[in-house]
Structure formats: C-alpha cells, structure tokens
Design a protein around this motif. Structure first.
Motif: not given
Length: 490
Positions: A292-301, A434-448
């Motif tokens: 993942y590039d920096e833009a991806y990481w910067d958008k993570r909650v 770490g990452l917040a457990n939001t709907l858009m950061q759950t299961a397959i939507l987390k970093p692989t």
C-alpha cells in the motif's frame, strides 16, 4: 531439512506466530528490536514499583485458555488469575460514581435502578451478544481474510446479518436503553476497538458479552506475566529469541525475501513474518514492493494514541478501584478531538489504573502504583510542555476524587506519548492501538496478511486481521502461522 522462519517482533502476535510455527516443526527465530519481549506490553521497574507499560485489561479469558491449550498448557501453568469485583469504577461526576459488579444479578439490579425495564432489556441484549461472541470469535476472527470467497457461504451470510455486521453499535444499543448513564456504560467497551460507536459495527456488542459475562481479570504480578508465560512456552517449543536485533532492511532475490538485515549481519530464512509495525515494514521494503502506498495509509482510520503517566505514590489513595474510568466530561467533545478534527483534547476523559489495589507486589508496602491514560488523536505534536499541562489537569481531578493530596507524595513519575511510540515501536503516526475497527476496516478490508509482491513475507498484529487488542493479536499470530505452514508445505 527443517525449514526456517524468522519472525520480526516479540509482541503478542509475534510470539503467537513463532510458537505455532515451532510446534509445526519449523526452526523459528524471533528478532526483537528492544531488550525484552512483549511489544507494547513491556514492563519496567523503578523505586520498588513494577509498571506494566501498555495493556492493563484482561478480557476474553477463553482466548488465553484456547491459546495455551493449543500447546498442551494452560494459563495457570504460568500465572495466577483473579477476577476483579467490581470489574471497574466509572466516575460520572464529582458526586456520582458507579462500581460495576461482577455478579450479573447485581448488575441487572443496578441497570433497573437507572431505567425501569432495563434489567429485562439487558437480558435481551446479552442473549444477542452471546450469539455474536460465539460466531465472531469462533468463525469470523479466525479467517485469514485473503479472499471474499471465505465469507460467501450461506451460513456465514446469515450469520453476518444476525450479528449486525452492517449496522452501527450506536443505533443497536439505543434499541435497548435510553438512560444516558446506561448508554455510557454499554458504549465503554467499544472504545477498546478504537472508534466511536457510530462507526463501529453492531456485531461488536460481543465486547459487552466478554466484559459482563466472561469478566474482568488480572494476572497477579502484572500483565507482563502473560508475556513471560508466552516466552517460556515459545522457548520450550524451540523458538530462539534474539533481543536488540532491529531489522533494518530486506535482501530480496527474484520475488522472494532471502534474508533480513540487522546490525549483526544478514539473517536468512525460508519465510518471514512481520509482527513489527506494518507501515514501517512497508517503508523498509520501498515503493516497488510494498502492498500500500502512503496515500492509502494516510486514509486509514487509526485507533487513538495515548498520553500515559506512570506514577509511584508514597501512600495509599482512597476511593480508587483497580480500574477507574473518569467519564466526568463530555465524550462527544473529546471524541470529536480524536476522530473528526484531531487536536489535543480541551477537557479530556481519562483512565486510571491502580493495580496495587489488587496486587501488593507491584508497589512497596504502603505505596500506590498508578497508571494514567488519556486517549488522544494520533500524529499530534508531542512536547514536554504539553504533557505537563495535562498532568496538572489529571492531578487536579484525581486529587479531588481521592480527597487527598497526591503531588507531594510522588516518588516516581514517567510520561509516554507519540514520540515514544514511534521510537520504541516505529508506530505509524504514534498510534497506540492500530487500526480502528470500523465497517470499512473489517475482515478483507483490513491490510492483507501477505505481501502481494513477495512469495514469503507475511504480516501479523494490530494493523492486519483480525484487529487491535491482546486476544486478537494472539489469534492473528495463529492465523498467519497457519497460512505460512500451508504455503511452505505447498
């Protein structure tokens, strides 16, 4: 010939992955940046006090049982657990405090005193939460989440609907209770997931089940005794742990990592599991090989960072339980300053842990061991002046609550915040959880959990599946080890 796996980092997930791989017959070496194991759950001693540096809550005891049982052991082989009663204390104002009883019948009585019918509503809520815990912990969190097909069975789809994956905890809990006090109490466990209830899937009412039905526990001697137990078990299985061995880069040949670079030279292996900060490992790899590039990481909650204070007090403090939540300020404002418009909080809520209330071994006789935590937004400017300002605020409120002076009894004081998380753990934006457990950061939507460009590099820990927290980190290590074993055996 025995294949070798190198694990980067001796935190909970790294130790878990290493032990699982060793038990499957691999030669396993952990390379740990710091001088002892545990990651954020490290420990230090000063002036006769023993301070756990990070995790202080022991929830989901069944996960620890499952972990140790996997290797023919049990937690009691390594540490003694006691259940806390009350589980914790919530300070709502200068005049209102609630001690949460461990006994469920007593808790129902407490709920009924705040809202007629709330006892029956709690039963209904807990019945659903028990199902979510069973499905979530037995099915969902053990999936590697590498393909959408893992979740496409009819049973899992039905379960996903039944456990409210697609609705928010905020809406869910308000179907059962209207009392502002009860809502505060029920939304508290969600804070462990790193997001406000409006952005957290309702399936995480399983956290309420864990808290209320399974209980709040404490390993005598401190949380680091879990780490000591895990290290002893890992070494018993043949894992070699090398401390003060920071990984500085990777040696890559034809789409595979052949070794990692440390001050001692190149360390070679057949596969590599990164339990270090995911984003930091990506930086070491460079743009062509990162997932993942920096833009991806910067958008993570991100889940919050923390401003911490470790205090050794020369006397015992009245009115404190083991766990104390100072919810005597408006959390709407504080949460806005964490998630919506990141800034140092204007009037923060905070948490005070006094493990010496339960465990006399962590402080000299007649003294108190105090751990204070303010959840704060990640990536803030962290200065000594800023830390001191909040320390004075917390002392004012703590002294008012305890009814005694504290400042003049401080034998030891240490603060810890963003720049320390970055220095000690390479934590992205100085995050603590770490990452917040939001709907858009759950299961397959987390970093692989696997690198997309390198055949033998995997990730574990709080920035990948299943998420932040100690029990999820134990699971994360097992899940990634299973994937490594599967692919190495071909």
């Amino acid at each position: 010939m025995m294949k070798k796996v190198i694990v980067i980092g001796a935190g909970f997930s790294g130790l878990s992955a290493a032990t699982e791989l060793a038990s499957k017959g691999y030669e396993v070496q952990i390379l740990e940046k710091n001088d002892h194991a545990g990651g954020r759950a490290r420990v230090f001693q000063s002036n006769g006090f023993t301070f756990d540096m990070g995790p202080s809550w022991y929830w989901m005891p069944d996960i620890f049982e499952t972990y140790f049982n996997r290797f023919g052991k049990k937690p009691a082989d390594y540490y003694d657990l006691v259940r806390l009663d009350p589980s914790y204390s919530v300070i709502l104002s200068e005049t209102e405090k609630i001690d949460l009883p461990a006994n469920y019948a007593d808790l129902k009585t407490l709920f009924e005193s705040y809202e007629p019918g709330a006892a029956a509503q709690l039963d209904a809520f807990m019945e659903q939460a028990a199902y979510k815990y069973k499905v979530g912990i037995q099915d969902f969190v053990w999936k590697p989440s590498r393909k959408i097909t893992e979740f496409l069975s009819l049973k899992l789809l039905i379960d996903a609907i039944r456990i409210d994956v697609f609705s928010s905890f905020y809406k869910h809990i308000r179907k059962f209770f209207t009392s502002p006090t009860l809502l505060k109490l029920m939304e508290f466990p969600i804070l462990f997931l790193g997001a406000i209830s409006q952005n957290t899937p309702a399936m995480y009412s399983l956290m309420n089940y864990a808290e209320i039905k399974l209980g709040t526990w404490y390993p005598m001697g401190g949380m680091h005794h879990i780490v000591k137990g895990m290290v002893a078990l890992a070494e018993e299985k043949g894992v070699k742990i090398t401390y003060n061995a920071e990984v500085q880069g990777f040696e890559i040949v034809k789409g595979k990592v052949i070794g990692v670079k440390t001050a001692a030279g190149l360390q070679k292996a057949d596969a590599f599991v990164a339990g270090a900060d995911y984003h930091h490992v990506e930086e070491l790899l460079g743009d062509g090989l990162r997932n993942y590039d920096e833009a991806y990481w910067d958008k993570r909650v991100m889940a919050p960072s923390s401003l911490l204070f470790y205090l050794g007090i020369s006397k015992r403090l009245p009115n404190l339980k083991h766990h104390n939540l100072f919810f005597d300020r408006d959390f709407t404002v504080h949460s806005h300053e964490i998630y919506t418009d990141p800034a140092w909080p204007s009037d923060p809520l905070f948490y005070a842990s006094a493990p010496s209330v339960t465990d006399p071994s962590v402080a000299p006789e007649g003294c108190e061991n105090i751990f204070l935590l303010i959840p704060v937004a990640p990536d803030l400017e962290d200065t000594e002046e800023g830390r001191e300002k909040y320390f004075e605020q917390l002392m004012d409120r703590l002294e008012a609550h305890c009814g005694v002076s504290i400042r003049d009894s401080i034998l030891y004081k240490r603060s810890y915040a963003h720049r320390d998380f970055k220095s000690d753990y390479h934590a992205y934006k100085g995050n603590a959880y770490g990452l917040a457990n939001t709907l858009m950061q759950t299961a397959i939507l987390k970093p692989t959990l696997k690198n997309k460009h390198l055949d033998n590099l995997y990730y574990t820990g709080q920035l990948t599946v299943p998420g932040p927290g100690v029990p999820p980190s134990l699971i994360s290590g097992i899940v990634v080890a299973t994937e490594v074993d599967k692919e190495l055996k071909g």
